[in-house]
Design an enzyme around this catalytic site. Structure first.
Site, short mmCIF file in Angstrom:
data_model
loop_
_atom_site.label_atom_id
_atom_site.label_comp_id
_atom_site.label_asym_id
_atom_site.label_seq_id
_atom_site.Cartn_x
_atom_site.Cartn_y
_atom_site.Cartn_z
N SER A 31 0.83 -1.22 0.00
CA SER A 31 0.00 0.00 0.00
C SER A 31 0.86 1.26 0.00
O SER A 31 2.00 1.25 0.46
CB SER A 31 -0.91 0.03 1.23
OG SER A 31 -1.68 -1.13 1.31
N1 SAH Z 1 0.18 -5.52 4.29
C1 SAH Z 1 0.98 -5.72 3.10
C2 SAH Z 1 0.25 -5.43 1.81
C3 SAH Z 1 -0.91 -6.28 1.63
S1 SAH Z 1 -1.42 -6.63 -0.04
C4 SAH Z 1 2.26 -4.90 3.13
O1 SAH Z 1 2.46 -4.14 4.07
O2 SAH Z 1 3.06 -5.05 2.21
C5 SAH Z 1 -2.57 -7.90 0.40
C6 SAH Z 1 -1.92 -9.21 0.78
O3 SAH Z 1 -2.96 -10.06 1.26
C7 SAH Z 1 -1.27 -9.95 -0.39
O4 SAH Z 1 0.03 -10.28 -0.06
C8 SAH Z 1 -2.14 -11.19 -0.55
O5 SAH Z 1 -1.42 -12.32 -1.01
C9 SAH Z 1 -2.66 -11.38 0.86
N2 SAH Z 1 -3.90 -12.16 1.02
C10 SAH Z 1 -5.02 -12.13 0.28
N3 SAH Z 1 -5.95 -12.97 0.77
C11 SAH Z 1 -5.39 -13.57 1.87
C12 SAH Z 1 -5.86 -14.54 2.82
N4 SAH Z 1 -7.07 -15.09 2.75
N5 SAH Z 1 -5.02 -14.90 3.81
C13 SAH Z 1 -3.77 -14.36 3.92
N6 SAH Z 1 -3.29 -13.44 3.05
C14 SAH Z 1 -4.08 -13.05 2.04
#
Ligand code: SAH
Length: 224
Positions: free
Chosen positions: A64
């Site tokens: 983000s």
């Molecule tokens: N917080 C992160 C950015 C998140 S992007 C940072 O600081 O970089 C969203 C993330 O959620 C992605 O890596 C994606 O693979 C993960 N994601 C999506 N659905 C998920 C689930 N059900 N369980 C765990 N991770 C998930």
């Protein structure tokens, strides 16, 4: 001051002027955590402090924009000593920011548990957190975060960093009474509504709408 510190201060000034963030602890964490350690290696260090999202390897996921990550700290109303669950570790950057606050009191250290569903991102987050020195305050777990992480429940706060249609029921169960959960609610596509749910008692949630946001879709059993 280094160029990086200057770039960070500039962003913080902007967020203050726009009223994005009110918790000073959020700014301190932003100054402390090196975002440049969490961005792809082919990106220039200076691009870490431009206010936009960056790709997470070649997975189609994104880290983000800085303003969003700092606003999330504000939304979570973090205090030293708290136990936090994050869904979507991605690069590990958001988890490190949270850890900088909950882990800041040596006598009362909190912890962040962060679940990631994409195996290569689990490794990536662990590597980045280690490089930045937050590996002892953050545990990254591979799995479907919509099921939560019952081993360490209940949590003071839960943050979902991917957009889902509803709050996954296991996460409500794993939240402490008086705790809160923040999630971008809505269909994938352009905008979702960042929403905070406070657990008033075992059966009652109080909902508060925060801001319009754009996140990648939440996968898994209770995802989109
Ligand atoms: N917080 C992160 C950015 C998140 S992007 C940072 O600081 O970089 C969203 C993330 O959620 C992605 O890596 C994606 O693979 C993960 N994601 C999506 N659905 C998920 C689930 N059900 N369980 C765990 N991770 C998930």
């Amino acid at each position: 001051m280094t160029n990086i510190e200057e770039a960070k201060e500039r962003l913080i000034d902007q967020y203050r002027r726009r009223g994005y963030v009110s918790d000073e602890k959020a700014f301190e964490a932003f100054m402390q955590v090196p975002r440049e350690y969490f961005i792809p290696e082919n990106q220039n260090t200076s691009s870490a402090y431009l206010d936009h999202p960056l790709p997470l390897m070649n997975t189609g996921q994104t880290i983000s924009a800085p303003h969003m990550t700092v606003m999330i700290l504000d939304y979570l109303e973090l205090e030293p000593g708290q136990k936090i669950l994050e869904i979507g570790a991605g690069s590990g950057y958001q988890a490190a920011l949270i850890a900088a606050i909950v882990g800041s009191d040596k006598d009362n250290q909190g912890h962040v548990y962060s679940i990631e569903i994409v195996p290569e991102l689990v490794e990536y987050a662990i590597k980045n957190l280690k490089k930045a020195g937050y590996n002892e305050l953050v545990t990254v777990i591979e799995g479907d975060g919509t099921l939560g992480y019952v081993e360490k429940a209940p949590y003071d706060k839960i943050i979902i960093t991917a957009a889902g249609p509803t709050v996954p029921p296991p996460l409500i169960e794993q939240l402490k009474v008086q705790g809160s959960l923040v999630i971008p609610l809505g269909r994938p596509g352009l905008w979702q509504q960042m929403t905070r749910f406070r657990k008033k008692n075992e059966s009652e949630l109080v909902e508060e709408k925060l801001s319009s946001v754009a996140f990648v879709p939440l996968k898994g059993k209770y995802g989109t």
